[in-house]
Design a protein around this motif. Structure first.
Motif, PDB file in Angstrom:
ATOM      1  N   VAL A   1       1.177  -1.611   0.265  1.00 56.02           N
ATOM      2  CA  VAL A   1      -0.385  -0.031   0.109  1.00 56.02           C
ATOM      3  C   VAL A   1       0.689   1.031   0.132  1.00 56.02           C
ATOM      4  CG1 VAL A   1      -1.781   1.341   0.690  1.00 56.02           C
ATOM      5  CG2 VAL A   1      -2.016  -0.919   0.993  1.00 56.02           C
ATOM      6  N   ILE A   2       1.621   1.484   1.088  1.00 56.37           N
ATOM      7  CA  ILE A   2       2.621   2.575   0.947  1.00 56.37           C
ATOM      8  C   ILE A   2       3.127   2.792  -0.385  1.00 56.37           C
ATOM      9  CG2 ILE A   2       4.017   3.685   2.146  1.00 56.37           C
ATOM     10  CD1 ILE A   2       3.459   2.375   4.893  1.00 56.37           C
ATOM     11  N   GLY A   3       4.752   1.899  -0.712  1.00 59.51           N
ATOM     12  CA  GLY A   3       4.703   1.586  -1.474  1.00 59.51           C
ATOM     13  C   GLY A   3       4.135   2.200  -2.874  1.00 59.51           C
ATOM     14  N   GLY A   4       3.045   1.181  -3.049  1.00 58.18           N
ATOM     15  CA  GLY A   4       2.097   1.779  -3.995  1.00 58.18           C
ATOM     16  C   GLY A   4       1.888   2.998  -4.015  1.00 58.18           C
ATOM     17  N   GLY A   5       1.882   3.981  -3.552  1.00 57.05           N
ATOM     18  CA  GLY A   5       1.337   4.834  -3.438  1.00 57.05           C
ATOM     19  C   GLY A   5       1.930   5.547  -3.353  1.00 57.05           C
ATOM     20  N   LEU A   6       3.744   5.633  -3.190  1.00 53.65           N
ATOM     21  CA  LEU A   6       4.088   6.052  -3.363  1.00 53.65           C
ATOM     22  C   LEU A   6       5.012   7.052  -5.025  1.00 53.65           C
ATOM     23  CD1 LEU A   6       6.886   5.561  -0.572  1.00 53.65           C
ATOM     24  CD2 LEU A   6       5.708   8.236  -1.220  1.00 53.65           C
ATOM     25  N   ASP A   7       4.900   5.200  -5.253  1.00 53.79           N
ATOM     26  CA  ASP A   7       4.722   4.908  -7.898  1.00 53.79           C
ATOM     27  C   ASP A   7       4.264   6.010  -7.527  1.00 53.79           C
ATOM     28  OD1 ASP A   7       7.209   3.665  -7.269  1.00 53.79           O
ATOM     29  OD2 ASP A   7       6.124   1.909  -6.763  1.00 53.79           O
ATOM     30  N   ILE A   8       2.566   5.921  -7.795  1.00 56.01           N
ATOM     31  CA  ILE A   8       0.961   6.590  -8.036  1.00 56.01           C
ATOM     32  C   ILE A   8       1.912   7.529  -8.399  1.00 56.01           C
ATOM     33  CG2 ILE A   8      -1.016   7.109  -7.804  1.00 56.01           C
ATOM     34  CD1 ILE A   8      -1.320   4.301  -7.293  1.00 56.01           C
ATOM     35  N   ALA A   9       1.797   8.583  -6.931  1.00 56.49           N
ATOM     36  CA  ALA A   9       2.489   9.568  -6.234  1.00 56.49           C
ATOM     37  C   ALA A   9       3.591  10.212  -7.358  1.00 56.49           C
ATOM     38  CB  ALA A   9       2.957  10.433  -5.348  1.00 56.49           C
ATOM     39  N   ARG A  10       4.722   9.493  -7.832  1.00 58.87           N
ATOM     40  CA  ARG A  10       5.255   9.389  -8.779  1.00 58.87           C
ATOM     41  C   ARG A  10       5.219   9.729 -10.386  1.00 58.87           C
ATOM     42  NH1 ARG A  10       8.955   5.964 -10.108  1.00 58.87           N
ATOM     43  NH2 ARG A  10      10.718   7.522 -10.393  1.00 58.87           N
ATOM     44  N   ALA A  11       4.086   9.319 -10.670  1.00 56.63           N
ATOM     45  CA  ALA A  11       3.223   8.945 -12.059  1.00 56.63           C
ATOM     46  C   ALA A  11       2.816  10.041 -12.540  1.00 56.63           C
ATOM     47  CB  ALA A  11       2.886   7.572 -12.535  1.00 56.63           C
ATOM     48  N   HIS A  12       2.225  10.290 -10.880  1.00 55.29           N
ATOM     49  CA  HIS A  12       1.197  11.221 -10.858  1.00 55.29           C
ATOM     50  C   HIS A  12       1.569  12.929 -11.997  1.00 55.29           C
ATOM     51  CE1 HIS A  12      -2.462  13.752 -10.883  1.00 55.29           C
ATOM     52  NE2 HIS A  12      -1.435  15.218 -10.058  1.00 55.29           N
ATOM     53  N   LEU A  13       2.930  12.489 -10.554  1.00 58.00           N
ATOM     54  CA  LEU A  13       3.859  14.297 -11.332  1.00 58.00           C
ATOM     55  C   LEU A  13       4.344  13.950 -12.746  1.00 58.00           C
ATOM     56  CD1 LEU A  13       4.868  16.464  -9.755  1.00 58.00           C
ATOM     57  CD2 LEU A  13       6.553  15.694  -8.952  1.00 58.00           C
ATOM     58  N   ALA A  14       4.558  12.793 -13.035  1.00 57.64           N
ATOM     59  CA  ALA A  14       5.601  12.826 -14.019  1.00 57.64           C
ATOM     60  C   ALA A  14       4.193  13.089 -15.512  1.00 57.64           C
ATOM     61  CB  ALA A  14       5.863  12.044 -14.504  1.00 57.64           C
ATOM     62  N   GLN A  15       3.073  12.530 -15.072  1.00 62.54           N
ATOM     63  CA  GLN A  15       1.938  13.041 -16.268  1.00 62.54           C
ATOM     64  C   GLN A  15       1.653  14.114 -16.373  1.00 62.54           C
ATOM     65  OE1 GLN A  15      -0.513  10.638 -17.690  1.00 62.54           O
ATOM     66  NE2 GLN A  15      -1.082  12.335 -18.657  1.00 62.54           N
ATOM     67  N   SER A  16       1.766  15.111 -14.782  1.00 62.22           N
ATOM     68  CA  SER A  16       1.690  16.698 -15.483  1.00 62.22           C
ATOM     69  C   SER A  16       2.691  17.721 -15.948  1.00 62.22           C
ATOM     70  CB  SER A  16       0.840  17.455 -13.375  1.00 62.22           C
ATOM     71  OG  SER A  16       0.593  18.386 -13.769  1.00 62.22           O
ATOM     72  N   ARG A  17       3.716  17.296 -15.515  1.00 59.81           N
ATOM     73  CA  ARG A  17       4.478  17.462 -15.609  1.00 59.81           C
ATOM     74  C   ARG A  17       4.597  17.455 -17.904  1.00 59.81           C
ATOM     75  NH1 ARG A  17      10.070  19.312 -14.207  1.00 59.81           N
ATOM     76  NH2 ARG A  17      11.226  20.152 -16.009  1.00 59.81           N
ATOM     77  N   LEU A  18       4.270  16.200 -18.155  1.00 61.80           N
ATOM     78  CA  LEU A  18       4.657  15.535 -19.809  1.00 61.80           C
ATOM     79  C   LEU A  18       3.073  16.187 -20.199  1.00 61.80           C
ATOM     80  CD1 LEU A  18       5.227  13.250 -21.785  1.00 61.80           C
ATOM     81  CD2 LEU A  18       2.907  12.128 -21.091  1.00 61.80           C
ATOM     82  N   SER A  19       2.130  16.973 -19.637  1.00 59.81           N
ATOM     83  CA  SER A  19       1.239  17.756 -19.841  1.00 59.81           C
ATOM     84  C   SER A  19       0.914  18.858 -20.041  1.00 59.81           C
ATOM     85  CB  SER A  19      -0.975  17.458 -18.890  1.00 59.81           C
ATOM     86  OG  SER A  19      -0.409  16.617 -18.338  1.00 59.81           O
ATOM     87  N   GLN A  20       2.452  19.382 -19.474  1.00 58.80           N
ATOM     88  CA  GLN A  20       2.515  20.811 -19.221  1.00 58.80           C
ATOM     89  C   GLN A  20       3.485  20.938 -20.636  1.00 58.80           C
ATOM     90  OE1 GLN A  20       4.393  21.783 -16.076  1.00 58.80           O
ATOM     91  NE2 GLN A  20       2.761  21.671 -15.003  1.00 58.80           N
ATOM     92  N   ALA A  21       4.415  19.294 -20.983  1.00 52.74           N
ATOM     93  CA  ALA A  21       5.256  19.758 -22.960  1.00 52.74           C
ATOM     94  C   ALA A  21       4.416  19.837 -23.826  1.00 52.74           C
ATOM     95  CB  ALA A  21       6.072  18.461 -21.660  1.00 52.74           C
ATOM     96  N   CYS A  22       3.408  19.065 -23.290  1.00 56.75           N
ATOM     97  CA  CYS A  22       2.813  18.997 -24.237  1.00 56.75           C
ATOM     98  C   CYS A  22       2.102  20.297 -24.574  1.00 56.75           C
ATOM     99  CB  CYS A  22       1.346  17.316 -24.193  1.00 56.75           C
ATOM    100  SG  CYS A  22       0.588  17.171 -25.789  1.00 56.75           S
ATOM    101  N   ASP A  23       1.215  20.485 -24.125  1.00 52.48           N
ATOM    102  CA  ASP A  23       0.403  22.299 -24.377  1.00 52.48           C
ATOM    103  C   ASP A  23       1.677  23.012 -24.914  1.00 52.48           C
ATOM    104  OD1 ASP A  23      -1.661  21.096 -23.211  1.00 52.48           O
ATOM    105  OD2 ASP A  23      -1.290  22.116 -21.397  1.00 52.48           O
ATOM    106  N   ALA A  24       2.946  23.016 -24.137  1.00 48.16           N
ATOM    107  CA  ALA A  24       3.812  24.249 -25.051  1.00 48.16           C
ATOM    108  C   ALA A  24       4.155  23.671 -26.341  1.00 48.16           C
ATOM    109  CB  ALA A  24       4.750  24.369 -23.666  1.00 48.16           C
ATOM    110  N   ALA A  25       4.191  22.271 -26.288  1.00 51.63           N
ATOM    111  CA  ALA A  25       4.723  21.841 -27.664  1.00 51.63           C
ATOM    112  C   ALA A  25       3.852  22.258 -28.874  1.00 51.63           C
ATOM    113  CB  ALA A  25       5.275  20.319 -27.704  1.00 51.63           C
TER     114      ALA A  25
END
Length: 520
Positions: free
Chosen positions: A38-62
């Protein structure tokens, strides 16, 4: 003996059953594996969410960068800029993501689409056979056009016949205008398909502007029919009188060839109106310091009152240029020192052939008077004044965005002895005031060039106050220092030193006209 052993063992079991000390340790030991998941999955999902947000910003800028860079609806012109912005905002390997390349396409007119997908590696969840988490993004950027009106105020003075890097400047200007047209061709087609429009007007200027016949067609009463000119007329006993005298120009305005012998005597010499004008009443109190102060336009400067419609007062009306009757009091004929560019074009839709034919007809002639060019550029784009009926704020229920592109290759070069849009300055004194014998260049502590500069900037300001956005483009090494003061902002002023730069600047303007927006 055996019975005693069993008895003791039974007693011990009963005690153990009743004793709950140490149970927590057993429970924790049993729960540690699911808690870790549970704890490890939460950390991994948080990292994935952060990466997804950064990916969206990059897409909009591009997508936005790619759409701004795309030229003539060619997606290949968008890809380098879009890729650069994407990689800047989402570097390869960010947070350990797998290598990938964003896909950049052109799904519709005016639109750039970016699609990207990768995976974020897990840390704890890989223990449970989940080595990565997929992330992806999909975004579009499109040019959100409303109706567009563009007025090109173009310097066609004699210096435009000179060359830069082996090419005449007038040729470079023609290419630049066509580059602007081509940049906006897809938008023009899109607007037309939606029942909207993109229109162009063109004001070539030098010492004058050729707008008279357009004004006369709008309303013949906008002209004086018996204006005064600096001229000569026969004396009853022979010889000539010299000075200001009024002539009946009714037939001349209507396009009839008139015999100037009827006006000035001498031999027969027919004259037909070329379409250039003398401006309306002005004042000589606009001083060089006005160039930066932008004061209110004086009441008497009707020429700078862009929205003033002529009324019964002759001072509110224009006068047709009549070069063949212009004389100096010393007897010198001044009519040869008169230059009239090709006729201006009012706002209208134009095909590519229409535009090409028009710019091919631009011919360098005369000295540089920025003020008269901008005065008429402001009149052509204004929602008030004599062309107000053709310049609505909306068309087919959509707003009309208005732009002025002002291009010059040189500084102001007024000629006090030339016959231009304010008469003959050394005789008429409309700009500097004073009398005939007063020095025109520096009379009364003023400078003719700086006075015209002040008037030019007042006309620029009038256009901006009326809601138009102005680009100011200098071409060559000698451009007016006040060029930036005419532009709407610092991003809309530039100096091009050769044909390539001028063409690129006009294309860039085309890319910037209209509002970019994201569309998911």
């Amino acid at each position: 003996m055996r019975k005693s052993v069993f008895k003791h063992l039974a007693t011990a079991c009963r005690r153990l059953a009743r004793d709950n000390r140490g149970n927590t340790m057993a429970i924790v030991a049993g729960a540690i594996i699911p808690l870790t998941a549970v704890i490890g999955g939460g950390l991994d999902i948080a990292r994935a969410h952060l990466a997804q947000s950064r990916l969206s910003q990059a897409c909009d800028a591009a997508a936005l960068a790619g759409r701004r860079a795309m030229s003539n609806e060619d997606i290949e012109t968008a890809k380098p800029e879009a890729t650069k912005f994407f990689n800047f905002n989402f570097p390869q390997g960010y947070m350990g993501t797998a290598a990938f390349t964003p896909t950049i396409t052109h799904p519709d007119v005016g639109t750039v689409k970016v699609v990207a997908a990768t995976t974020v590696p897990t840390t704890i969840m890989k223990i449970f056979s989940r080595a990565s988490i997929p992330i992806n993004v999909d975004c579009d950027a499109t040019q959100n056009f409303d109706n567009i009106d563009i007025v090109l105020v173009l310097d066609v003075t004699g210096s435009m016949d000179n060359s830069i890097s082996g090419e005449k400047k007038i040729v470079s200007l023609r290419k630049a205008v066509m580059a602007l047209y081509d940049e906006l061709a897809a938008a023009q087609a899109q607007l037309t398909s939606q029942g909207l429009r993109l229109r162009y007007a063109i004001v070539p200027y030098s010492t004058n502007v050729n707008v008279g016949k357009l004004v006369y067609a709008a309303n013949p009463s906008y002209f004086q029919t018996s204006p005064s000119y600096q001229t000569r007329w026969p004396k009853s006993g022979g010889g000539y009188n010299y000075g200001s005298k009024s002539w009946d120009v009714t037939s001349y305005l209507a396009g009839t060839s008139v015999n100037v012998k009827n006006y000035i005597g001498g031999s027969n010499n027919n004259a037909t109106w070329n379409g250039c004008i003398e401006e309306r009443q002005t004042v000589s109190t606009i001083t060089p310091t006005s160039s930066t102060a932008y004061p209110d336009i004086p009441t008497g400067a009707i020429d700078l009152n862009i929205d003033k419609v002529p009324d019964g007062n002759a001072n509110t009306k224009w006068v047709p240029s009549f070069p063949k009757v212009i004389y100096d009091p010393d007897g010198s004929y001044l009519g040869d020192n008169h230059y009239c560019p090709v006729e201006a074009k009012r706002l209208n839709t134009m095909s590519r052939t229409d535009m090409q034919n028009y710019v091919n007809g631009l011919t360098p002639t005369g000295n540089t008077y920025h003020d008269i060019g901008m005065i008429w550029g402001a009149r052509f784009i204004s929602r008030g004044g004599i062309f107000a009926a053709d310049n609505p704020s909306t068309f087919n229920d959509r707003p009309v965005n208005r732009y002025v592109i002002f291009m010059t290759d040189g500084i102001l070069e007024p000629d006090s002895a030339g016959y231009y849009s304010y008469g003959v300055e050394k005789l008429d004194r409309r700009i500097v005031g004073g009398t005939y014998n007063t020095n025109v260049t520096d009379g009364n502590g003023s400078n003719l060039e700086k006075r015209h500069t002040a008037r030019w900037l007042m006309a620029c300001n009038a256009a901006k106050q009326g809601g138009a956005s102005i680009w100011s483009i200098g071409f060559g090494s000698s451009v007016p220092s006040a060029l930036a003061d005419c532009a709407s902002n610092d991003d809309q002023v530039a100096v091009s030193t050769n044909s390539t730069e001028l063409i690129a600047k006009f294309k860039e303007i085309g890319k910037n006209i209209g509002a970019l927006r994201l569309s998911k």
